[in-house]
Design an enzyme around this catalytic site. Structure first.
Site, PDB file in Angstrom:
ATOM      1  N   ASP A 201     -11.434  10.668  -6.745  1.00 30.09           N
ATOM      2  CA  ASP A 201     -11.093   9.493  -7.558  1.00 30.09           C
ATOM      3  C   ASP A 201     -11.515   9.762  -9.010  1.00 30.09           C
ATOM      4  O   ASP A 201     -12.656   9.519  -9.389  1.00 30.09           O
ATOM      5  CB  ASP A 201     -11.827   8.262  -6.987  1.00 30.09           C
ATOM      6  CG  ASP A 201     -11.334   6.962  -7.596  1.00 30.09           C
ATOM      7  OD1 ASP A 201     -10.521   6.999  -8.545  1.00 30.09           O
ATOM      8  OD2 ASP A 201     -11.769   5.892  -7.118  1.00 30.09           O
TER       9      ASP A 201
ATOM     10  N   ARG B 229       0.851  -1.203   0.000  1.00 30.47           N
ATOM     11  CA  ARG B 229       0.000   0.000   0.000  1.00 30.47           C
ATOM     12  C   ARG B 229       0.878   1.241   0.000  1.00 30.47           C
ATOM     13  O   ARG B 229       1.296   1.741   1.038  1.00 30.47           O
ATOM     14  CB  ARG B 229      -0.918  -0.006   1.213  1.00 30.47           C
ATOM     15  CG  ARG B 229      -1.816   1.208   1.304  1.00 30.47           C
ATOM     16  CD  ARG B 229      -2.761   1.331   0.129  1.00 30.47           C
ATOM     17  NE  ARG B 229      -3.791   0.301   0.136  1.00 30.47           N
ATOM     18  CZ  ARG B 229      -4.637   0.091  -0.875  1.00 30.47           C
ATOM     19  NH1 ARG B 229      -4.588   0.830  -1.975  1.00 30.47           N
ATOM     20  NH2 ARG B 229      -5.526  -0.884  -0.803  1.00 30.47           N
TER      21      ARG B 229
ATOM     22  N   GLN C 163      -9.880  -5.448 -10.026  1.00 33.45           N
ATOM     23  CA  GLN C 163      -9.338  -4.088 -10.120  1.00 33.45           C
ATOM     24  C   GLN C 163      -7.801  -4.075 -10.214  1.00 33.45           C
ATOM     25  O   GLN C 163      -7.119  -4.709  -9.414  1.00 33.45           O
ATOM     26  CB  GLN C 163      -9.811  -3.352  -8.853  1.00 33.45           C
ATOM     27  CG  GLN C 163      -8.972  -2.238  -8.356  1.00 33.45           C
ATOM     28  CD  GLN C 163      -9.688  -0.901  -8.491  1.00 33.45           C
ATOM     29  OE1 GLN C 163     -10.572  -0.739  -9.318  1.00 33.45           O
ATOM     30  NE2 GLN C 163      -9.298   0.051  -7.684  1.00 33.45           N
TER      31      GLN C 163
ATOM     32  N   ARG D  71       0.468  -6.425 -10.304  1.00 40.52           N
ATOM     33  CA  ARG D  71       0.926  -6.011  -8.965  1.00 40.52           C
ATOM     34  C   ARG D  71       0.943  -7.174  -7.972  1.00 40.52           C
ATOM     35  O   ARG D  71       1.405  -7.010  -6.843  1.00 40.52           O
ATOM     36  CB  ARG D  71       0.097  -4.838  -8.436  1.00 40.52           C
ATOM     37  CG  ARG D  71      -1.368  -5.134  -8.197  1.00 40.52           C
ATOM     38  CD  ARG D  71      -2.072  -3.944  -7.548  1.00 40.52           C
ATOM     39  NE  ARG D  71      -3.501  -4.155  -7.446  1.00 40.52           N
ATOM     40  CZ  ARG D  71      -4.294  -3.477  -6.639  1.00 40.52           C
ATOM     41  NH1 ARG D  71      -3.792  -2.542  -5.851  1.00 40.52           N
ATOM     42  NH2 ARG D  71      -5.585  -3.696  -6.609  1.00 40.52           N
TER      43      ARG D  71
ATOM     44  N   HIS E 237       0.908   3.979 -10.758  1.00 40.09           N
ATOM     45  CA  HIS E 237      -0.008   4.494  -9.720  1.00 40.09           C
ATOM     46  C   HIS E 237       0.784   5.035  -8.516  1.00 40.09           C
ATOM     47  O   HIS E 237       0.678   4.495  -7.401  1.00 40.09           O
ATOM     48  CB  HIS E 237      -0.893   3.304  -9.308  1.00 40.09           C
ATOM     49  CG  HIS E 237      -2.064   3.589  -8.428  1.00 40.09           C
ATOM     50  ND1 HIS E 237      -2.007   4.343  -7.288  1.00 40.09           N
ATOM     51  CD2 HIS E 237      -3.340   3.158  -8.529  1.00 40.09           C
ATOM     52  CE1 HIS E 237      -3.201   4.365  -6.719  1.00 40.09           C
ATOM     53  NE2 HIS E 237      -4.023   3.658  -7.448  1.00 40.09           N
TER      54      HIS E 237
ATOM     55  N   GLU F 191      -1.409   9.752 -11.241  1.00 40.77           N
ATOM     56  CA  GLU F 191      -1.029   8.561 -12.004  1.00 40.77           C
ATOM     57  C   GLU F 191      -1.009   8.845 -13.502  1.00 40.77           C
ATOM     58  O   GLU F 191      -1.696   9.756 -13.970  1.00 40.77           O
ATOM     59  CB  GLU F 191      -2.054   7.449 -11.710  1.00 40.77           C
ATOM     60  CG  GLU F 191      -2.252   7.230 -10.225  1.00 40.77           C
ATOM     61  CD  GLU F 191      -3.523   6.458  -9.887  1.00 40.77           C
ATOM     62  OE1 GLU F 191      -3.926   5.583 -10.674  1.00 40.77           O
ATOM     63  OE2 GLU F 191      -4.126   6.738  -8.835  1.00 40.77           O
TER      64      GLU F 191
HETATM   65  O1  TA6 Z   1      -6.203   4.851  -9.143  1.00 44.16           O
HETATM   66  C1  TA6 Z   1      -7.322   5.136  -8.386  1.00 44.16           C
HETATM   67  C2  TA6 Z   1      -7.921   3.840  -7.925  1.00 44.16           C
HETATM   68  O2  TA6 Z   1      -8.236   3.032  -9.021  1.00 44.16           O
HETATM   69  C3  TA6 Z   1      -9.130   4.132  -7.042  1.00 44.16           C
HETATM   70  O3  TA6 Z   1     -10.352   3.866  -7.676  1.00 44.16           O
HETATM   71  C4  TA6 Z   1      -8.895   3.337  -5.788  1.00 44.16           C
HETATM   72  O4  TA6 Z   1      -9.601   2.173  -5.759  1.00 44.16           O
HETATM   73  C5  TA6 Z   1      -7.388   3.169  -5.805  1.00 44.16           C
HETATM   74  O5  TA6 Z   1      -6.994   3.125  -7.130  1.00 44.16           O
HETATM   75  C6  TA6 Z   1      -6.775   2.053  -4.998  1.00 44.16           C
HETATM   76  O6  TA6 Z   1      -7.179   0.801  -5.412  1.00 44.16           O
HETATM   77  P1  TA6 Z   1      -6.816  -0.484  -4.586  1.00 44.16           P
HETATM   78  O7  TA6 Z   1      -7.391  -1.612  -5.402  1.00 44.16           O
HETATM   79  O8  TA6 Z   1      -5.313  -0.541  -4.525  1.00 44.16           O
HETATM   80  O9  TA6 Z   1      -7.419  -0.333  -3.230  1.00 44.16           O
END
Ligand code: TA6
Length: 286
Positions: A203, A63, A80, A85, A158, A260
């Protein structure tokens, strides 16, 4: 800082590599996720935020630092931010005073991800080159389609930038752009402000963003450049975002702003044998 050499990396299961330039600027890159987790420019201090509650190890995304989102940025067929990663990358080039290159291909996808990764069934080689020196850090993602079919992906670098106070931080360069606001159900809006601020959770994906943005944090300015990535994302989790994630500590939202570089609105389409490249370069100016 002192990290292992390439030979040592092959022999031991080193979790990270440190690159320290002649001038003292340094960067630490974890092999899990090819995740940059520290960047200290010459004469400066830590520029990247990593939560004290961050988790480390195989399959875990730290994180903070600079996660690599590939082959998917947001939610979609894959979870997501995709699988990159969560994979262990291999170091393929290392000049301890200058740069490191890490590589990922389909065979590196861990067992725990195979079923999900089957939803994106492409052969690829991705390389991340991380170069440090002076006031700058440069990160380049290169993706080659090694399969026989065209492939499509979205991606982003990111970075979590450490700020003294997110409540007074400002991003310059996004005025007048169209953006998708995840907090308003994905509504497409136009940026009416001169600067983007972070009063709480923010966001957004800004489309066709300029290649130079600035992050102002008190009297400090970070120049954030990109090449090859059309879009820019700004994110701050706000207090609710840190409270809902186990790897954030309370109050972290005040210490971080993400700016990002991404290819998000229009997926990259790569023909067999073709290569795509995107670079993010960060320069501490004051
Ligand atoms: O880059 C922004 C984002 O996609 C947000 O929507 C938020 O979810 C963040 O990244 C972090 O995502 P994560 O899956 O690492 O908690």
């Amino acid at each position: 800082m002192s990290g292992p050499t390439l030979g040592e990396l092959a022999e031991v299961d080193a979790p990270f590599v440190d690159v320290e330039a002649i001038d003292g600027a340094s960067v630490r890159v974890y092999l899990d996720g090819a995740q940059v987790a520290s960047w200290i420019p010459v004469g400066g201090d830590e520029q990247l935020f990593v939560s004290r509650r961050a988790q480390y190890g195989a399959g875990v995304s730290i994180r903070g630092g600079i996660p690599v989102c590939f082959p998917q940025f947001g939610p979609g067929v894959l979870p997501q931010h995709g699988f990159a990663r969560h994979c262990r990358w291999r170091v393929v080039e290392l000049i301890l005073r200058e740069f490191v290159v890490l590589e990922l291909s389909r065979r590196d996808i861990p067992e725990s991800w195979l079923e999900r990764a089957a939803l994106w069934p492409h052969e690829f080689v991705a390389q991340l080159r991380v170069e440090v020196g002076g006031s700058a850090l440069e990160v380049t993602l290169e993706v080659r389609n090694t399969g026989a079919e065209p492939m499509e992906f979205t991606t982003a670098l990111h970075p979590y930038f450490a700020v003294r106070d997110a409540l007074t931080a400002r991003v310059h360069g996004l005025a007048g752009l169209s953006y998708r606001d995840a907090l308003q159900g994905g509504a497409e809006l136009v940026e009416r402000g001169d600067v983007v601020t972070f009063p709480g959770n923010v966001d957004r994906v800004y489309y066709d963003a300029p290649d130079v943005l600035e992050l102002h944090d008190g009297d400090r300015v970070l120049r954030i450049e990109k090449r090859g990535f059309p879009d820019a994302v700004v994110w701050n989790p706000g207090p609710e975002g840190t409270a809902s994630r186990v790897d954030f500590a309370p109050g972290d939202e005040r210490q971080v702003v993400c700016v990002e570089a991404g290819a998000i609105r229009t997926p990259v389409v790569l023909e067999p044998g073709a290569v795509w490249r995107g670079t993010q370069r960060m320069v501490r100016q004051s």
